[in-house]
Design an enzyme around this catalytic site. Structure first.
Site, PDB file in Angstrom:
ATOM      1  N   CYS A  20     -19.498  47.854 -11.645  1.00 47.45           N
ATOM      2  CA  CYS A  20     -19.116  49.233 -11.958  1.00 47.45           C
ATOM      3  C   CYS A  20     -19.516  50.165 -10.813  1.00 47.45           C
ATOM      4  O   CYS A  20     -20.677  50.568 -10.705  1.00 47.45           O
ATOM      5  CB  CYS A  20     -19.787  49.672 -13.258  1.00 47.45           C
ATOM      6  SG  CYS A  20     -19.410  51.369 -13.691  1.00 47.45           S
ATOM      7  N   CYS A  69     -20.854  53.556 -11.875  1.00 43.39           N
ATOM      8  CA  CYS A  69     -22.214  53.526 -12.456  1.00 43.39           C
ATOM      9  C   CYS A  69     -23.264  53.357 -11.358  1.00 43.39           C
ATOM     10  O   CYS A  69     -24.318  53.976 -11.390  1.00 43.39           O
ATOM     11  CB  CYS A  69     -22.394  52.352 -13.419  1.00 43.39           C
ATOM     12  SG  CYS A  69     -21.065  52.078 -14.557  1.00 43.39           S
ATOM     13  N   ASP A  70     -23.008  52.461 -10.410  1.00 43.93           N
ATOM     14  CA  ASP A  70     -24.057  52.021  -9.487  1.00 43.93           C
ATOM     15  C   ASP A  70     -23.852  52.460  -8.036  1.00 43.93           C
ATOM     16  O   ASP A  70     -24.727  52.231  -7.196  1.00 43.93           O
ATOM     17  CB  ASP A  70     -24.154  50.480  -9.517  1.00 43.93           C
ATOM     18  CG  ASP A  70     -24.509  49.967 -10.903  1.00 43.93           C
ATOM     19  OD1 ASP A  70     -25.225  50.692 -11.630  1.00 43.93           O
ATOM     20  OD2 ASP A  70     -24.061  48.866 -11.276  1.00 43.93           O
TER      21      ASP A  70
END
Ligand code: NAP
Length: 302
Positions: free
Chosen positions: A129, A132-133
């Site tokens: 992701c 997300c990261d």
């Protein structure tokens, strides 16, 4: 016993809950992780009518609150089995629940590359992701694997953060949109590594490089701290395969009305055989599946 158990609290499942509750059916929604499904990873939704810009998390939260306010019950338990019959039993890791109808809206999970240590390095360089990261890799070198829209959009997102972005794809043509690929070609810090596969992850405690093998067999090493795997998704139907029919890719076979061959069992969203898998088609499936489930319950009452 519930009227309807919905397995999965993504956009399809939560929309089904809204429709079922508005018809005054008792509803239990079972969710293995957190509500929202994969849409929570999308930073900005631009293609859902009315909401010109909304984050996936905000979207999911609003639908969750809407379903709860209408009286849908949510339990965060993973459904591991479904037993058919006039009364259906959904078995979770914690217990079991009965309902007269079941809607399976489990969506899909990330496909893995299948290279050694991939699981071990999740959170230590390997991610599924980018939104997300990605921030963990500010000014670092990263690679994205895949040639679909997810990989291309992830690469574009990461190009704004990282020092260098390699896009590793097993062919020389992208499956994703040409317009996104064209934007990537304009970026000085993006390099395409085509006709190539990741064959090894190199790490001490964290990822330090990936070994890439091209289709001629030539091996190179790319020094990267982050590897974003975007090679598609796998429908999460396996736990229900004894009740619903799956196609060769694992998608649940159901008509456009979301009915499966098993009476009272419906499928909604990305885990169903369908042409278009978008947020709007997931929510539409939720509405259709719930409407059909309500019809099924009325017919059973007569
Ligand atoms: P996808 O379109 O299925 O693409 C997966 C990519 O991964 C393909 O390029 C495939 O290569 C590659 N791949 C598959 N297995 C692999 C493996 N084992 N090793 C290396 N590469 C592998 O998946 P997606 O990008 O997640 O997109 C899913 C759907 O969502 C698509 O319909 C997409 O258009 C849609 N989507 C839309 C948007 C948008 O509208 N903005 C954004 C994201 C996704 P090959 O090409 O060689 O098969």
């Amino acid at each position: 016993m519930y009227d309807i158990i919905i397995i999965g609290a993504g956009p399809a499942g939560m929309t089904a809950a809204i429709y079922a509750r508005r018809a005054n059916k008792s509803v239990l929604v079972l969710e293995a992780k957190s509500y929202g499904g994969q849409i929570i990873n999308t930073p900005d939704i631009e293609n859902y009518p009315v909401a010109a810009h909304i984050s996936g998390f905000d979207f999911a939260t609003r639908v969750y609150e809407q379903a709860q306010a209408l009286g849908a019950e949510f339990k965060f338990e993973k459904a591991v089995d479904l037993k058919e019959g006039k009364v259906k039993t959904v078995v979770t890791q914690q217990g079991s629940y009965e309902a007269r109808a079941v809607i399976i809206a489990t969506g899909s999970e990330n496909r893995k590359l299948g290279v050694e240590d991939e699981d071990k390095l999740v959170g230590r360089g390997v991610s599924y992701c980018a939104t997300c990261d990605g921030a963990f890799f500010r000014k670092k070198k990263v690679a994205v694997v895949g040639g679909g829209n997810t990989a291309l959009e992830d690469a574009l997102y990461l190009a704004d953060l990282a020092e260098k972005v390699y896009v590793i794809h097993r062919r020389d043509e992208f499956r994703g949109d040409e317009s996104t690929a064209a934007q990537l070609r304009e970026r000085e810090n993006v390099e395409f590594v085509l006709n190539s596969r990741v064959t090894k992850l190199i790490a001490d405690k964290k990822l330090t490089a990936v070994e890439v093998t091209d289709n001629s067999g030539a091996v190179t090493e790319l020094p990267v701290n982050g590897l974003f795997v975007a090679v598609g998704r796998i429908p999460e139907n396996q736990n229900f395969a004894s009740v619903i029919k799956l196609d060769s890719a694992g998608y649940a076979e159901a008509a456009e009305n979301c009915r499966t061959a098993a009476p009272g069992v419906f499928v909604a969203g990305d885990n169903r055989v369908k042409e278009v898998r978008q947020l709007v088609t997931a929510t539409a499936d939720g509405a259709v599946a719930a409407t059909e489930a309500i019809k099924y319950l009325s017919a059973a009452d007569q």
